[in-house]
Design a protein around this motif. Structure first.
Motif, mmCIF file in Angstrom:
data_model
loop_
_atom_site.group_PDB
_atom_site.id
_atom_site.type_symbol
_atom_site.label_atom_id
_atom_site.label_comp_id
_atom_site.label_asym_id
_atom_site.label_seq_id
_atom_site.Cartn_x
_atom_site.Cartn_y
_atom_site.Cartn_z
ATOM 1 N N ALA A 147 72.822 61.416 96.888
ATOM 2 C CA ALA A 147 72.022 60.419 97.600
ATOM 3 C C ALA A 147 72.285 60.563 99.087
ATOM 4 C CB ALA A 147 72.353 59.015 97.128
ATOM 5 N N ALA A 148 71.317 60.096 99.906
ATOM 6 C CA ALA A 148 71.431 60.233 101.360
ATOM 7 C C ALA A 148 70.756 59.041 102.037
ATOM 8 C CB ALA A 148 70.808 61.542 101.835
ATOM 9 N N ARG A 149 71.253 58.716 103.239
ATOM 10 C CA ARG A 149 70.678 57.650 104.066
ATOM 11 C C ARG A 149 70.686 58.087 105.525
ATOM 12 N NH1 ARG A 149 73.942 52.427 103.656
ATOM 13 N NH2 ARG A 149 75.634 53.959 103.881
ATOM 14 N N LEU A 150 69.676 57.637 106.259
ATOM 15 C CA LEU A 150 69.593 57.892 107.695
ATOM 16 C C LEU A 150 69.509 56.549 108.418
ATOM 17 C CD1 LEU A 150 69.323 59.974 110.003
ATOM 18 C CD2 LEU A 150 66.834 59.786 109.741
ATOM 19 N N LEU A 151 70.393 56.360 109.398
ATOM 20 C CA LEU A 151 70.468 55.091 110.115
ATOM 21 C C LEU A 151 70.435 55.324 111.618
ATOM 22 C CD1 LEU A 151 72.785 55.052 107.574
ATOM 23 C CD2 LEU A 151 72.654 52.631 108.126
ATOM 24 N N HIS A 152 69.995 54.283 112.321
ATOM 25 C CA HIS A 152 70.074 54.250 113.779
ATOM 26 C C HIS A 152 70.806 52.974 114.163
ATOM 27 C CE1 HIS A 152 69.052 54.345 118.021
ATOM 28 N NE2 HIS A 152 68.512 53.116 117.915
ATOM 29 N N ARG A 153 72.036 53.116 114.588
ATOM 30 C CA ARG A 153 72.883 51.987 114.970
ATOM 31 C C ARG A 153 72.912 50.902 113.889
ATOM 32 N NH1 ARG A 153 74.404 52.995 120.040
ATOM 33 N NH2 ARG A 153 73.029 54.193 121.413
ATOM 34 N N GLY A 154 73.092 51.348 112.658
ATOM 35 C CA GLY A 154 73.204 50.432 111.525
ATOM 36 C C GLY A 154 71.902 50.070 110.857
ATOM 37 N N THR A 155 70.743 50.416 111.435
ATOM 38 C CA THR A 155 69.436 50.113 110.850
ATOM 39 C C THR A 155 68.957 51.308 110.047
ATOM 40 O OG1 THR A 155 68.874 48.674 112.707
ATOM 41 C CG2 THR A 155 67.057 49.433 111.323
ATOM 42 N N ASP A 162 67.753 61.128 95.353
ATOM 43 C CA ASP A 162 68.303 62.291 94.657
ATOM 44 C C ASP A 162 68.240 63.493 95.589
ATOM 45 O OD1 ASP A 162 69.249 64.130 92.914
ATOM 46 O OD2 ASP A 162 67.625 63.962 91.453
ATOM 47 N N VAL A 163 69.376 63.934 96.032
ATOM 48 C CA VAL A 163 69.417 65.069 96.957
ATOM 49 C C VAL A 163 69.005 66.356 96.254
ATOM 50 C CG1 VAL A 163 70.910 66.450 98.440
ATOM 51 C CG2 VAL A 163 71.164 63.970 98.378
#
Length: 256
Positions: A147-155, A162-163
């Motif tokens: 799994a993966a997530r992309l954030l900008h300053r916590g957002t 599924d990677v």
């Protein structure tokens, strides 16, 4: 009839001398025995000692009693050596196999899809990662289910449920393609909106977090299954089709 002459009578001395000449000679021996020397028959145990001495000489100095005493000693040494080998194998298994060093990651490039869409929440972020396995003995097999997530300053900006398996087979993989899709329902930060609109004046801070299911292998033998966590912090100049990444820092670690 002729008469026979008788021999003249022999004197007694001449008769004794004649008897000595006719008798066989007698030999005479002189034996000298020292007064302080004692002759005796050796005791029976001397024969046993002599036989044991000859056996030791023939066997290289090892007597029967020595062999019997050396058997428990050799057994003890063998058990001690086996214990040392087992201890060394367990330490090697614990340090090298069960606790391998995590691979190092870096972001090779980033492409943004649908950057010109009216709804920035529908933008997709396509990351290309490179991994290096520092372990010489163990291989890392990447499995499905990451799994993966992309954030900008916590957002949250995008995520991937599924990677998937790396393109090069998953065995000590080096190249990873992680596609994260927007649409999390969160409002797009202004800095991200400007970068998606084509502005490159301000650097955009992004945080990429990826988890991989990994299994440790030594040859064909499979050992512990672990969770590999990768966190990359980077700054980008704009968020167009081809994004320039002037700075980045990635950390990786194995979870329980």
């Amino acid at each position: 009839m002729a008469e026979r002459a008788l021999p003249p009578p022999v004197p007694e001395q001449a008769s004794a001398a004649l008897a000595q000449l006719r008798a066989p000679p007698h030999e005479t021996y002189v034996v000298k025995v020292q007064k302080d020397q004692i002759y005796r028959v050796p005791p029976p145990e001397n024969a046993y000692l002599a036989e044991r001495y000859r056996a030791e000489r023939a066997g290289g100095g090892k007597s029967g009693g020595g062999s019997a005493c050396s058997t428990p000693l050799l057994l003890t040494l063998a058990l001690a050596a086996a214990a040392v080998l087992l201890l060394g194998a367990s330490v090697w298994l614990s340090v090298v196999v069960m606790r391998p060093a995590p691979p190092s990651f870096s972001v090779n490039r980033l492409s943004v899809r649908n950057a010109s869409a009216q709804r920035h929440a529908e933008v997709d972020y396509d990351f290309f990662l490179t991994a290096v396995n520092p372990n010489k003995v163990t291989a890392l097999w990447y499995k499905d289910g990451g799994a993966a997530r992309l954030l900008h300053r916590g957002t949250a900006l995008a995520k991937a449920a599924d990677v998937g398996t790396p393109e090069d087979g998953g065995v000590d993989a080096k190249d990873f393609n992680v596609l994260l899709r927007g649409g999390g329902g969160h409002a797009t930060p202004k800095a991200v909106e400007k970068a998606l609109g084509g502005s490159k004046k301000e650097a955009v801070a992004l945080e990429l977090a990826v988890e991989f299911p990994v299994q440790v292998h030594v040859g064909a033998l499979a050992f512990a299954a672990k969770r590999l966590a990768v966190a990359c912090e980077m700054r980008t100049a704009g968020l167009g089709k081809h994004v320039h990444i002037p700075s980045q820092k990635c950390r990786s670690s194995f979870g329980k």
